[in-house]
Design an enzyme around this catalytic site. Structure first.
Site, PDB file in Angstrom:
ATOM      1  N   LYS A  13       0.837  -1.218   0.000  1.00 59.64           N
ATOM      2  CA  LYS A  13       0.000   0.000   0.000  1.00 59.64           C
ATOM      3  C   LYS A  13       0.865   1.258   0.000  1.00 59.64           C
ATOM      4  CE  LYS A  13      -2.116  -1.072   3.865  1.00 59.64           C
ATOM      5  NZ  LYS A  13      -1.450  -2.336   4.205  1.00 59.64           N
ATOM      6  N   ARG A  88     -10.261   0.433   7.988  1.00 58.24           N
ATOM      7  CA  ARG A  88      -9.736  -0.897   8.328  1.00 58.24           C
ATOM      8  C   ARG A  88     -10.777  -1.762   8.990  1.00 58.24           C
ATOM      9  NH1 ARG A  88      -3.902   0.335   8.593  1.00 58.24           N
ATOM     10  NH2 ARG A  88      -2.927  -1.656   8.921  1.00 58.24           N
ATOM     11  N   ARG A 153      10.825  -0.539  11.346  1.00 57.59           N
ATOM     12  CA  ARG A 153       9.685  -0.168  12.185  1.00 57.59           C
ATOM     13  C   ARG A 153       9.580  -1.094  13.385  1.00 57.59           C
ATOM     14  NH1 ARG A 153       4.548   0.545   8.257  1.00 57.59           N
ATOM     15  NH2 ARG A 153       3.583  -0.694   9.890  1.00 57.59           N
ATOM     16  N   ARG A 164      -0.790  -8.779  13.351  1.00 55.42           N
ATOM     17  CA  ARG A 164      -1.347  -7.828  12.366  1.00 55.42           C
ATOM     18  C   ARG A 164      -2.041  -8.566  11.221  1.00 55.42           C
ATOM     19  NH1 ARG A 164       3.988  -4.726  11.196  1.00 55.42           N
ATOM     20  NH2 ARG A 164       2.880  -3.864   9.396  1.00 55.42           N
TER      21      ARG A 164
HETATM   22  P1  AP5 Z   1       4.794  -1.535   1.957  1.00 52.59           P
HETATM   23  O1  AP5 Z   1       4.444  -0.763   0.734  1.00 52.59           O
HETATM   24  O2  AP5 Z   1       5.520  -0.821   3.025  1.00 52.59           O
HETATM   25  O3  AP5 Z   1       3.496  -2.304   2.491  1.00 52.59           O
HETATM   26  P2  AP5 Z   1       2.187  -1.776   3.222  1.00 52.59           P
HETATM   27  O4  AP5 Z   1       1.018  -2.430   2.564  1.00 52.59           O
HETATM   28  O5  AP5 Z   1       2.182  -0.292   3.312  1.00 52.59           O
HETATM   29  O6  AP5 Z   1       2.392  -2.471   4.616  1.00 52.59           O
HETATM   30  P3  AP5 Z   1       2.288  -1.877   6.100  1.00 52.59           P
HETATM   31  O7  AP5 Z   1       3.057  -2.836   6.977  1.00 52.59           O
HETATM   32  O8  AP5 Z   1       2.677  -0.443   6.153  1.00 52.59           O
HETATM   33  O9  AP5 Z   1       0.782  -2.036   6.336  1.00 52.59           O
HETATM   34  P4  AP5 Z   1       0.057  -1.990   7.664  1.00 52.59           P
HETATM   35  O10 AP5 Z   1      -1.328  -1.913   7.172  1.00 52.59           O
HETATM   36  O11 AP5 Z   1       0.357  -3.121   8.569  1.00 52.59           O
HETATM   37  O12 AP5 Z   1       0.707  -0.738   8.427  1.00 52.59           O
HETATM   38  P5  AP5 Z   1       0.171   0.718   8.736  1.00 52.59           P
HETATM   39  O13 AP5 Z   1       1.322   1.625   8.848  1.00 52.59           O
HETATM   40  O14 AP5 Z   1      -0.943   1.078   7.829  1.00 52.59           O
HETATM   41  O15 AP5 Z   1       5.653  -2.803   1.481  1.00 52.59           O
HETATM   42  C1  AP5 Z   1       6.135  -3.761   2.431  1.00 52.59           C
HETATM   43  C2  AP5 Z   1       7.508  -4.303   1.982  1.00 52.59           C
HETATM   44  O16 AP5 Z   1       7.366  -4.997   0.758  1.00 52.59           O
HETATM   45  C3  AP5 Z   1       8.566  -3.212   1.715  1.00 52.59           C
HETATM   46  O17 AP5 Z   1       9.796  -3.719   2.115  1.00 52.59           O
HETATM   47  C4  AP5 Z   1       8.499  -2.995   0.202  1.00 52.59           C
HETATM   48  O18 AP5 Z   1       9.725  -2.549  -0.305  1.00 52.59           O
HETATM   49  C5  AP5 Z   1       8.162  -4.402  -0.271  1.00 52.59           C
HETATM   50  N1  AP5 Z   1       7.335  -4.414  -1.492  1.00 52.59           N
HETATM   51  C6  AP5 Z   1       6.280  -3.592  -1.785  1.00 52.59           C
HETATM   52  N2  AP5 Z   1       5.755  -3.923  -2.979  1.00 52.59           N
HETATM   53  C7  AP5 Z   1       6.468  -4.996  -3.439  1.00 52.59           C
HETATM   54  C8  AP5 Z   1       6.390  -5.809  -4.605  1.00 52.59           C
HETATM   55  N3  AP5 Z   1       5.477  -5.576  -5.563  1.00 52.59           N
HETATM   56  N4  AP5 Z   1       7.277  -6.827  -4.725  1.00 52.59           N
HETATM   57  C9  AP5 Z   1       8.215  -7.068  -3.773  1.00 52.59           C
HETATM   58  N5  AP5 Z   1       8.349  -6.333  -2.643  1.00 52.59           N
HETATM   59  C10 AP5 Z   1       7.481  -5.321  -2.474  1.00 52.59           C
HETATM   60  O19 AP5 Z   1      -0.458   0.526  10.192  1.00 52.59           O
HETATM   61  C11 AP5 Z   1       0.361   0.236  11.316  1.00 52.59           C
HETATM   62  C12 AP5 Z   1      -0.505   0.078  12.559  1.00 52.59           C
HETATM   63  O20 AP5 Z   1      -1.207   1.323  12.830  1.00 52.59           O
HETATM   64  C13 AP5 Z   1      -1.625  -0.971  12.462  1.00 52.59           C
HETATM   65  O21 AP5 Z   1      -1.156  -2.262  12.796  1.00 52.59           O
HETATM   66  C14 AP5 Z   1      -2.645  -0.424  13.466  1.00 52.59           C
HETATM   67  O22 AP5 Z   1      -2.288  -0.769  14.772  1.00 52.59           O
HETATM   68  C15 AP5 Z   1      -2.516   1.086  13.316  1.00 52.59           C
HETATM   69  N6  AP5 Z   1      -3.491   1.643  12.369  1.00 52.59           N
HETATM   70  C16 AP5 Z   1      -3.222   2.213  11.161  1.00 52.59           C
HETATM   71  N7  AP5 Z   1      -4.362   2.603  10.555  1.00 52.59           N
HETATM   72  C17 AP5 Z   1      -5.374   2.280  11.389  1.00 52.59           C
HETATM   73  C18 AP5 Z   1      -6.781   2.409  11.311  1.00 52.59           C
HETATM   74  N8  AP5 Z   1      -7.382   2.936  10.240  1.00 52.59           N
HETATM   75  N9  AP5 Z   1      -7.520   1.960  12.345  1.00 52.59           N
HETATM   76  C19 AP5 Z   1      -6.942   1.418  13.424  1.00 52.59           C
HETATM   77  N10 AP5 Z   1      -5.617   1.247  13.570  1.00 52.59           N
HETATM   78  C20 AP5 Z   1      -4.835   1.672  12.555  1.00 52.59           C
HETATM   79 MG    MG Z   2       2.331   1.109   4.880  1.00 50.24          MG
END
Ligand code: AP5
Ligand code: MG
Length: 206
Positions: A13, A88, A153, A164
């Protein structure tokens, strides 16, 4: 254009959001990044959020909803926005429907067995937030875009990631059905290289 990026942790994402926000000139709003910056500056919301994020659980709906509602009122969202990590839960999606509307929901699907490797190998720029993977960094420890240090992170350890992924299946995956019924979902195979995934999103968005 009001866009949502949906997908499991590690689906890509954030990686795709950076590219899409630039292409469509809309702000990239990541609730995860907002929480991490509030944790860093130790605000009351940051302190509450940390206790959930460290365990791999979702921050309470009302906290996330209020943050997004306030953010979408800002001037830069007048011509559209790109939400990454919100909604989410069905409760968050219903709230979003009350204060805004959604044009398209890009659902990035990646097989579960690949997500753990992607996340535990991720390194994130401490300044601009760009994501990298150790497999492609060739030992580099600074950001190719802005030169700042790359960090891991705190919630990218195996134990928290497992939680997660479980939370995603139970609480977030039902949104695929929610938005499919509304006719706004765009399903993308996220299991290809980054630029290929980006092209297929752009092609389907038109
Ligand atoms: P990356 O693009 O970083 O993936 P991502 O989908 O953004 O993954 P996140 O871990 O950031 O998602 P998340 O939903 O757990 O975290 P968030 O910060 O939103 O890619 C991941 C890796 O893969 C990288 O190394 C990248 O280089 C690689 N990659 C990407 N594309 C690739 C490809 N095509 N091929 C190969 N490699 C690839 O949330 C964190 C926490 O915040 C949550 O756990 C929750 O506690 C809280 N939170 C956030 N939003 C809410 C909400 N709306 N409600 C409640 N709690 C929330
Ligand atoms: Mg992310």
């Amino acid at each position: 254009m009001n866009l949502i990026l949906l997908g499991a942790p590690g689906a890509g994402k954030g990686t795709q959001a950076v590219r899409l926000a630039q292409k469509y000139s809309i702000p990239h709003i990541s609730t995860g990044s907002i929480f991490r910056s509030k944790i860093k500056s130790q605000t009351p919301i940051g302190i509450v959020a940390k206790s959930y994020i460290d365990k791999g659980q979702l921050v309470p709906d009302e906290v996330a909803i209020q943050i997004v509602e306030e953010r979408l009122e800002k001037e830069d969202c007048k011509n559209g926005f790109l939400l990454d990590g919100f909604p989410r839960t069905v409760r968050q999606a219903e709230a979003l429907d009350e204060f805004s509307h959604v044009d398209a929901v890009v659902n990035i699907a990646v097989p579960l067995n690949k997500l753990l490797k992607r996340i535990t190998g991720r390194r994130t720029c401490s300044k601009c937030g760009e994501s990298y993977h150790i497999d492609y960094l060739n030992g580099k420890t600074t950001c190719a875009k802005c030169g700042a240090d790359l960090i891991q992170r705190e919630d990218d350890n195996e134990q928290t990631v497992t939680s997660r992924l479980d939370v995603y299946q139970k609480q977030t995956a039902p949104l695929i059905d929610y938005y499919t019924k509304k006719g706004v979902i765009i399903n993308i195979d996220g299991d290809g290289d980054i630029e290929k995934v980006f092209s297929s999103i752009c092609e389907k968005l038109g």
